[in-house]
Scaffold this motif. Structure first.
Motif, PDB file in Angstrom:
ATOM      1  N   SER A   1       4.647 -61.997  84.527  1.00 16.43           N
ATOM      2  CA  SER A   1       5.819 -61.564  83.849  1.00 16.43           C
ATOM      3  C   SER A   1       5.757 -62.373  82.461  1.00 16.43           C
ATOM      4  O   SER A   1       5.573 -63.591  82.460  1.00 16.43           O
ATOM      5  CB  SER A   1       7.181 -61.769  84.404  1.00 16.43           C
ATOM      6  N   LYS A   2       5.826 -61.305  81.326  1.00 10.68           N
ATOM      7  CA  LYS A   2       5.980 -62.080  80.014  1.00 10.68           C
ATOM      8  C   LYS A   2       7.460 -62.167  79.766  1.00 10.68           C
ATOM      9  O   LYS A   2       8.429 -61.570  80.156  1.00 10.68           O
ATOM     10  CB  LYS A   2       5.553 -61.096  79.069  1.00 10.68           C
ATOM     11  N   ILE A   3       7.699 -63.207  78.687  1.00 12.35           N
ATOM     12  CA  ILE A   3       9.296 -63.412  78.205  1.00 12.35           C
ATOM     13  C   ILE A   3       9.840 -62.134  77.707  1.00 12.35           C
ATOM     14  O   ILE A   3      11.164 -61.919  77.664  1.00 12.35           O
ATOM     15  CB  ILE A   3       9.591 -64.719  77.437  1.00 12.35           C
ATOM     16  N   ARG A   4       9.014 -61.086  77.132  1.00 14.97           N
ATOM     17  CA  ARG A   4       9.750 -60.091  76.461  1.00 14.97           C
ATOM     18  C   ARG A   4      10.228 -59.179  77.436  1.00 14.97           C
ATOM     19  O   ARG A   4      11.137 -58.371  77.230  1.00 14.97           O
ATOM     20  CB  ARG A   4       8.602 -59.190  75.603  1.00 14.97           C
ATOM     21  N   ASP A   5       9.912 -59.326  78.640  1.00 12.85           N
ATOM     22  CA  ASP A   5      10.440 -58.427  80.102  1.00 12.85           C
ATOM     23  C   ASP A   5      11.848 -58.912  80.503  1.00 12.85           C
ATOM     24  O   ASP A   5      12.499 -58.068  80.903  1.00 12.85           O
ATOM     25  CB  ASP A   5       9.432 -58.736  81.303  1.00 12.85           C
ATOM     26  N   ALA A   6      12.189 -60.133  79.663  1.00 14.80           N
ATOM     27  CA  ALA A   6      13.687 -60.632  80.104  1.00 14.80           C
ATOM     28  C   ALA A   6      14.742 -59.614  79.443  1.00 14.80           C
ATOM     29  O   ALA A   6      16.123 -59.714  79.678  1.00 14.80           O
ATOM     30  CB  ALA A   6      13.837 -61.945  79.746  1.00 14.80           C
TER      31      ALA A   6
ATOM     32  N   THR B   1       3.673 -66.342  79.175  1.00 10.35           N
ATOM     33  CA  THR B   1       4.302 -65.992  80.692  1.00 10.35           C
ATOM     34  C   THR B   1       5.444 -66.909  80.914  1.00 10.35           C
ATOM     35  O   THR B   1       5.821 -67.959  80.224  1.00 10.35           O
ATOM     36  CB  THR B   1       3.028 -66.382  81.465  1.00 10.35           C
ATOM     37  N   CYS B   2       6.230 -66.531  81.918  1.00 11.15           N
ATOM     38  CA  CYS B   2       7.285 -67.137  82.505  1.00 11.15           C
ATOM     39  C   CYS B   2       6.702 -68.635  82.888  1.00 11.15           C
ATOM     40  O   CYS B   2       7.456 -69.501  82.734  1.00 11.15           O
ATOM     41  CB  CYS B   2       7.949 -66.466  83.536  1.00 11.15           C
ATOM     42  N   SER B   3       5.686 -68.534  83.691  1.00 14.00           N
ATOM     43  CA  SER B   3       5.128 -69.858  83.978  1.00 14.00           C
ATOM     44  C   SER B   3       5.009 -70.784  82.804  1.00 14.00           C
ATOM     45  O   SER B   3       5.612 -72.037  82.953  1.00 14.00           O
ATOM     46  CB  SER B   3       3.702 -69.576  84.855  1.00 14.00           C
ATOM     47  N   ASP B   4       4.381 -70.377  81.760  1.00 10.89           N
ATOM     48  CA  ASP B   4       4.276 -71.381  80.371  1.00 10.89           C
ATOM     49  C   ASP B   4       5.451 -71.599  79.797  1.00 10.89           C
ATOM     50  O   ASP B   4       5.911 -72.692  79.498  1.00 10.89           O
ATOM     51  CB  ASP B   4       3.367 -70.624  79.625  1.00 10.89           C
TER      52      ASP B   4
ATOM     53  N   VAL C   1      16.199 -65.836  79.256  1.00  9.32           N
ATOM     54  CA  VAL C   1      14.801 -65.974  79.555  1.00  9.32           C
ATOM     55  C   VAL C   1      14.703 -66.770  80.883  1.00  9.32           C
ATOM     56  O   VAL C   1      13.786 -66.213  81.948  1.00  9.32           O
ATOM     57  CB  VAL C   1      13.868 -66.295  78.403  1.00  9.32           C
ATOM     58  N   LEU C   2      15.068 -67.871  80.716  1.00 10.74           N
ATOM     59  CA  LEU C   2      14.887 -68.926  82.043  1.00 10.74           C
ATOM     60  C   LEU C   2      15.619 -68.181  83.105  1.00 10.74           C
ATOM     61  O   LEU C   2      15.084 -68.331  84.310  1.00 10.74           O
ATOM     62  CB  LEU C   2      15.687 -70.241  81.835  1.00 10.74           C
ATOM     63  N   HIS C   3      16.882 -67.667  83.043  1.00 10.93           N
ATOM     64  CA  HIS C   3      17.313 -66.899  84.299  1.00 10.93           C
ATOM     65  C   HIS C   3      16.362 -65.933  84.852  1.00 10.93           C
ATOM     66  O   HIS C   3      16.076 -65.744  85.869  1.00 10.93           O
ATOM     67  CB  HIS C   3      18.784 -66.274  84.067  1.00 10.93           C
ATOM     68  N   PHE C   4      15.793 -64.887  83.825  1.00  8.77           N
ATOM     69  CA  PHE C   4      14.770 -64.058  84.333  1.00  8.77           C
ATOM     70  C   PHE C   4      13.731 -64.640  84.918  1.00  8.77           C
ATOM     71  O   PHE C   4      13.395 -64.193  86.091  1.00  8.77           O
ATOM     72  CB  PHE C   4      14.470 -63.255  83.076  1.00  8.77           C
ATOM     73  N   CYS C   5      13.197 -65.743  84.340  1.00 13.38           N
ATOM     74  CA  CYS C   5      11.872 -66.112  84.970  1.00 13.38           C
ATOM     75  C   CYS C   5      11.876 -66.869  86.277  1.00 13.38           C
ATOM     76  O   CYS C   5      11.265 -66.648  87.270  1.00 13.38           O
ATOM     77  CB  CYS C   5      11.187 -67.237  83.846  1.00 13.38           C
ATOM     78  N   TYR C   6      13.270 -67.406  86.566  1.00 14.09           N
ATOM     79  CA  TYR C   6      13.507 -67.885  87.856  1.00 14.09           C
ATOM     80  C   TYR C   6      13.899 -67.198  88.896  1.00 14.09           C
ATOM     81  O   TYR C   6      13.676 -67.415  90.031  1.00 14.09           O
ATOM     82  CB  TYR C   6      14.647 -69.066  87.590  1.00 14.09           C
ATOM     83  N   SER C   7      14.674 -66.180  88.461  1.00 14.75           N
ATOM     84  CA  SER C   7      15.302 -65.297  89.440  1.00 14.75           C
ATOM     85  C   SER C   7      14.526 -64.002  89.693  1.00 14.75           C
ATOM     86  O   SER C   7      14.789 -63.515  90.884  1.00 14.75           O
ATOM     87  CB  SER C   7      16.490 -64.810  89.306  1.00 14.75           C
ATOM     88  N   VAL C   8      13.850 -63.410  88.755  1.00 10.63           N
ATOM     89  CA  VAL C   8      13.173 -61.982  88.950  1.00 10.63           C
ATOM     90  C   VAL C   8      11.802 -62.090  88.873  1.00 10.63           C
ATOM     91  O   VAL C   8      11.089 -61.350  89.636  1.00 10.63           O
ATOM     92  CB  VAL C   8      13.944 -61.022  87.949  1.00 10.63           C
ATOM     93  N   ALA C   9      11.303 -62.680  87.879  1.00 10.83           N
ATOM     94  CA  ALA C   9      10.003 -62.493  87.488  1.00 10.83           C
ATOM     95  C   ALA C   9       8.832 -63.263  88.409  1.00 10.83           C
ATOM     96  O   ALA C   9       8.939 -64.055  89.177  1.00 10.83           O
ATOM     97  CB  ALA C   9       9.792 -63.128  86.310  1.00 10.83           C
TER      98      ALA C   9
END
Length: 170
Positions: free
Chosen positions: A85-90, A32-35, A72-80
């Motif tokens: 959300s899972k990192i594969r979603d990036a 997960t983005c959180s992890d 992946v970090l950009h995705f997790c911080y801005s969208v997810a």
């Protein structure tokens, strides 16, 4: 400046995650983005490498891996949604692969230009940096040894096909 076409030397870098088409979950991709956000740098590297390996992707260079982690970090911080959300979603946010010059091909090309075009003898130890982008106007230097003396040459990319110029040694 002497020109050398590097079409064969181009090495597009595939850094997209999750392109295998497989529906089988992977441990790295299911992070997960959180992890991922909480993980230290070493663990982030491990997660992304694991996912790429499980997806059938080649192991990226250190620079490519760093770019993937930043994506992946950009995705997790801005969208997810961090907890869902899972990192594969990036992968949907991935930029197209960047074309880079093939380091070894550029080194061979520099040697050839110096000896054949500039008629310089006793050239050895040509060393150029890896992962230089194929971007018109981009410049970088390579080191060479000419008659036992360390020198540098400037490489200038002159088109988006990878043609470049090689300066005389300085």
């Amino acid at each position: 400046m002497k020109r050398l076409s590097a079409l064969a030397a181009l090495a597009p870098i595939a850094i997209a995650v999750g392109c295998s088409g497989s529906t089988t979950p992977t441990r790295g991709g299911d992070t997960t983005c959180s992890d991922f956000i909480k993980a230290n740098d070493s663990r982030r590297h491990q997660i992304v490498k694991e996912f790429l390996t499980e997806s059938g992707e080649a192991t990226p260079s250190a620079g490519e891996l760093g770019n993937k982690i930043n994506s992946v970090l950009h995705f997790c911080y801005s969208v997810a949604d961090h907890d869902v959300s899972k990192i594969r979603d990036a992968q949907a946010l991935e930029a197209p692969p960047t074309k880079t010059l093939d380091q070894k091909a550029v080194e061979r090309g520099v040697l050839r230009v110096l000896t054949d075009s500039y008629d310089i003898q006793n050239v050895s130890d040509v060393t150029c940096p890896a992962d230089e982008p194929v971007t018109t106007g981009h410049t970088f230097t390579c080191s060479v040894v000419v008659n036992g003396s360390s020198k540098t040459v400037t490489i200038k990319v002159i088109d988006d096909e990878g043609t470049y110029e090689v300066s005389k040694p300085q």
